[in-house]
Enzyme design. Structure first.
Site, PDB file in Angstrom:
ATOM      1  N   ASP A 282      -6.006  -1.836  -5.652  1.00 16.82           N
ATOM      2  CA  ASP A 282      -4.937  -2.972  -5.849  1.00 16.82           C
ATOM      3  C   ASP A 282      -3.680  -2.331  -6.570  1.00 16.82           C
ATOM      4  OD1 ASP A 282      -3.517  -4.908  -5.443  1.00 16.82           O
ATOM      5  OD2 ASP A 282      -5.102  -6.580  -6.037  1.00 16.82           O
TER       6      ASP A 282
HETATM    7  C1  BGC Z   1      -1.968  -7.791  -4.793  1.00 17.16           C
HETATM    8  C2  BGC Z   1      -2.426  -7.487  -3.622  1.00 17.16           C
HETATM    9  C3  BGC Z   1      -1.533  -6.947  -2.617  1.00 17.16           C
HETATM   10  C4  BGC Z   1      -0.982  -5.877  -3.316  1.00 17.16           C
HETATM   11  C5  BGC Z   1       0.435  -5.371  -2.430  1.00 17.16           C
HETATM   12  C6  BGC Z   1      -1.188  -6.916  -5.512  1.00 17.16           C
HETATM   13  O1  BGC Z   1      -0.611  -7.332  -6.706  1.00 17.16           O
HETATM   14  O2  BGC Z   1      -3.064  -8.348  -5.594  1.00 17.16           O
HETATM   15  O3  BGC Z   1      -3.264  -8.499  -2.762  1.00 17.16           O
HETATM   16  O4  BGC Z   1      -1.959  -6.605  -1.565  1.00 17.16           O
HETATM   17  O5  BGC Z   1      -0.225  -6.357  -4.673  1.00 17.16           O
HETATM   18  O6  BGC Z   1       1.161  -5.940  -2.510  1.00 17.16           O
END
Ligand code: BGC
Length: 749
Positions: A282
């Site tokens: 993530d």
């Molecule tokens: C979120 C993800 C997301 C990623 C990219 C993160 O902060 O937890 O779910 O896909 O950002 O935007």
């Protein structure tokens, strides 16, 4: 015999074809891998944010294009549009090996056309519609150059304080699994190679939805049994549906951050479940292991994450800055790097990007999908199916007369009040895009109602208050509007940024003075309908107890206003059912329908005599899981079984006759639950095992059947063995998790 053989060969032909294609891709992957330096390999494991939008803390870096040119970047996120993706892909084509970039994006509930938030869609229990919503999102996103969506989010959650419940399918692993599969199928369409298929990314692996206190990014501590039984099934279902990629999660699970968690990523997902795609971290979660207190620095974090099975580093820069050195120092084996890169390259091949890196860069297609009227129709259909009718009584009181909804289109004067009455962007909810022409495109409640009324009808508007206002200055205008109307529609709820990532709330009451506004309008004595737009279950006890008609309208997307008007005026009979329990107070959270009975269960809502209960409120939720009304009523007959004593693999067939006993045609979600009465570990009082959404004309009856086998009775025992145990089972069928018809059967081995 020969005929059988021929048939078998014909049947196997497509499988052989797929295998041949796969091994051809494997060979091509190997041939590229052989040419790569260690640094180029690590480059493939590196993902940067583009400059288009940021969905996490940004690292300023003016050198990205240069790094792409040097082969130091495998993927970009937040770069959209054919123009932008083409420009960066052209830069990648200047790199030594010309390995194409993958463009990833959070296409969570639509791209150009915003569909209802996923939690709302889950309330439809309409799997075909949910799959279509994901399909359309993929068509629009892929036309804008996107290869990969960071969806579906399949985190089960029992805590409405957690803002990210809006992204998931609610509290139940069975419903969650079916929806996870539908979404993967929708995104990935007919398969990679088709230019309208985007890769799915199942997230967040794992147990992110169980953050302590519902506070985003918080720790998770849970038993292995709970993990396996409740939190993992939707991931497994998405995997079985062929999901291309997984994303790990921000949380630690029992003390080990998911990003550095070998058990989750390597042992379970890659080895036991045989996942052949790749895992992306993530945003920044590799480097965040330092904050967790698990890694000493970014180099250590890179070692931990890569060894644990995180194949791609989203934005923490730990891999690109340290991984090659760590490999040279013997901290990470070359085979770990090769495995990760192989997985990433393989997807690029499968997507057809090595054959044509600009495959998704087609301006004509982008233009064609930019305003596709069929997509708006599908969004409206999905939105009306997502609405949940929570209450519908006569303004004179329960049973006193005709229910308030649906509203007659000939009504002379309608007051439309509240911060959402003419609200535009809040209809979209979190994880949606801001397009320049939104104001003209999004259907507000006001326009939706306007479209329904004849010229003889009049609408009066008053805002009343803002979403989070503490001021009552607008109340008088709203009261005046109500006094001049025959019926009052009040639309309240949460702003678009009140639920979503990093949007946990400790109080989930209606924000500001909105409930005060409702009280003031009720005091006029006019019939009042309340609409609640939100990204989570909210608490609104006064409204629930006093207002005759309430629709839960979530955040419904581009077509929100039209869809709500369809339901308000009876052009669509509401059929949604809650995918999460709605608590009475925050003190009841976590709250869920599939709880254990305990050694001292309360006999009823008032029982407080040394039982498991609160002394200040009932145990039950305000609205239970699976609940939702219709303009008609449904009656359930007694359960009929093919047998009540079963042995081994014999299937149990249970049937029930459902009758539409009201005056409107309508849909009902018939829900099947079971309870294992005695187990080697205690079992929940109810578990959803099946459902069917049926349509009945007024007065019509249908007999609905479900088949249950011992496969459906399996659970994880204390040794984490997944099996069923002989004994007595209660089988329950109803229109929600509380009101069910039930009977018991006996099942021996
Ligand atoms: C979120 C993800 C997301 C990623 C990219 C993160 O902060 O937890 O779910 O896909 O950002 O935007």
């Amino acid at each position: 015999m020969i005929k059988q053989l021929v048939l078998l060969l014909i049947a196997c032909a497509p499988i052989q074809l797929v295998h041949a294609q796969m091994s051809r891709i494997d060979k091509r992957v190997d041939s590229v891998l052989k040419l790569m330096t260690l640094e180029e390999k690590v480059g493939q494991m590196n993902q940067y944010n583009g400059d288009w939008a940021a969905t996490g803390p940004i690292t300023q870096d003016g050198d990205k294009q240069n790094q792409i040119r040097k082969g130091m970047v495998g993927s970009m996120l937040n770069v959209t549009g054919v123009d932008h993706t083409r420009t960066l892909q052209q830069v990648a084509m200047q790199s030594r090996l010309k390995i194409p970039l993958l463009f990833g994006q959070d296409v969570i509930h639509g791209y150009r056309t915003t569909f209802p938030i996923p939690l709302a869609e889950a309330a439809s229990w309409d799997i075909t519609a949910i799959e279509l919503s994901a399909r359309i999102a993929a068509i629009e996103a892929s036309a804008a150059g996107i290869h990969w969506t960071f969806a579906p989010m399949v985190d089960i959650s029992r805590d409405p304080r957690w803002g990210r419940v809006m992204e998931g399918a609610g509290e139940d692993p069975y419903l969650g699994s079916i929806i996870a599969k539908a979404r993967v199928n929708g995104f990935q369409g007919k398969g990679f190679g088709h230019t309208d298929a985007v890769m799915a990314c199942v997230k967040h692996f794992a147990a992110y939805g169980a953050a302590v206190g519902g506070r985003d990014y918080n720790s998770v501590d849970m038993s292995m049994r709970t993990l396996y039984e409740l939190y993992l099934p939707p991931f497994k279902a998405a995997l079985d549906a062929g999901a291309a990629t997984f994303m790990n999660s921000f949380n630690d699970l029992n003390g080990i951050p998911a990003t550095g968690n070998t058990f989750l990523q390597r042992d379970l997902l890659k080895n036991k479940w045989k996942f052949t795609g790749f895992i992306v971290s993530d945003w920044g979660s590799v480097g965040e292991m330092i904050n967790h207190g698990y890694a000493t620095d970014n180099a250590h974090a890179a070692v931990l994450a890569a060894n644990a099975g995180s194949d791609m580093d989203m934005e923490s820069r730990s891999y690109i800055q340290h991984l090659a050195r760590m490999v040279k120092g013997g901290k990470v084996k070359m085979s770990v790097i090769d495995d990760a890169v192989r997985r990433i390259l393989k997807k690029k091949f499968e997507m057809g990007l090595f054959d044509d890196p600009f495959k998704f860069c087609n301006e004509a297609r982008e233009k064609e999908q930019w305003n596709n009227p069929a997509h708006l129709l599908a969004a409206r259909d999905m939105a009306k199916k997502s609405i949940v009718l929570l209450k519908n009584e006569s303004p004179l009181g329960k049973g006193a007369g005709v229910s308030l909804l649906p509203i007659n289109k000939q009504t002379k004067t309608i007051a439309v009040i509240g911060p959402f009455a003419k609200g535009v962007k809040d209809n979209l909810g979190f994880w949606s895009y801001d397009w320049a022409d939104d104001t003209a495109r999004i259907k507000t409640l006001w326009t939706g109602i306007q479209n329904k009324l004849s010229s003889g009808s009049k609408m009066i508007y008053a805002k009343g208050c803002g979403i989070a206002d503490t001021s009552r200055a607008g109340f008088q205008e709203a009261i005046d509007a109500a006094n001049n109307a025959d019926i009052v529609i009040v639309s309240v709820g949460e702003a678009r940024n009140m639920s979503g990532e990093a949007k946990s709330r400790s109080s989930i009451q209606l924000p500001g003075v909105q409930e005060e506004l409702i009280k003031a309008l009720m005091a006029t004595g006019k019939p009042v309908v309340v609409l609640i737009s939100a990204g989570r279950p909210l608490i609104f006890n006064w409204t629930a107890d006093h207002v005759p008609a309430i629709l839960y309208t979530w955040w419904l997307g581009t077509e929100a206003g039209n869809a709500i008007a369809d339901v308000l005026f009876g052009d669509y009979n509401p059929s949604g059912k809650l995918p999460m329990s709605f608590p009475r107070t925050e003190g009841q959270i976590p709250i869920f329908y599939n709880y254990y009975n305990t050694g001292r269960p309360a006999k009823n809502e008032n029982d407080q005599n040394y039982v498991s209960a609160y002394i200040d409120l009932p145990n039950s939720p305000k609205f239970p899981f699976g609940y939702g009304l219709s303009y008609t009523s449904f009656e359930y007959g007694q359960l009929q079984f093919n047998k009540t004593s079963l042995k081994g693999k014999e299937p149990l067939k249970v049937s029930v006759t459902v009758t539409n006993s009201g005056t409107y045609a309508g849909e009902e979600v018939v829900q099947l639950y079971s309870r294992d009465m005695v187990g080697s570990v205690v079992r929940p009082v109810k578990e959803l095992k099946g459902f069917q959404k049926i349509f009945l004309q007024a007065g019509e009856s249908k007999t609905i059947s479900f088949v249950i086998t011992t496969n459906d009775l399996r659970f994880y025992n204390n040794e984490l063995k997944f099996d069923w145990e002989a004994g007595e089972f209660e089988i329950m069928i109803g229109g929600n998790s509380k009101d069910v018809k039930s009977a018991k059967v006996n099942w021996v081995k």
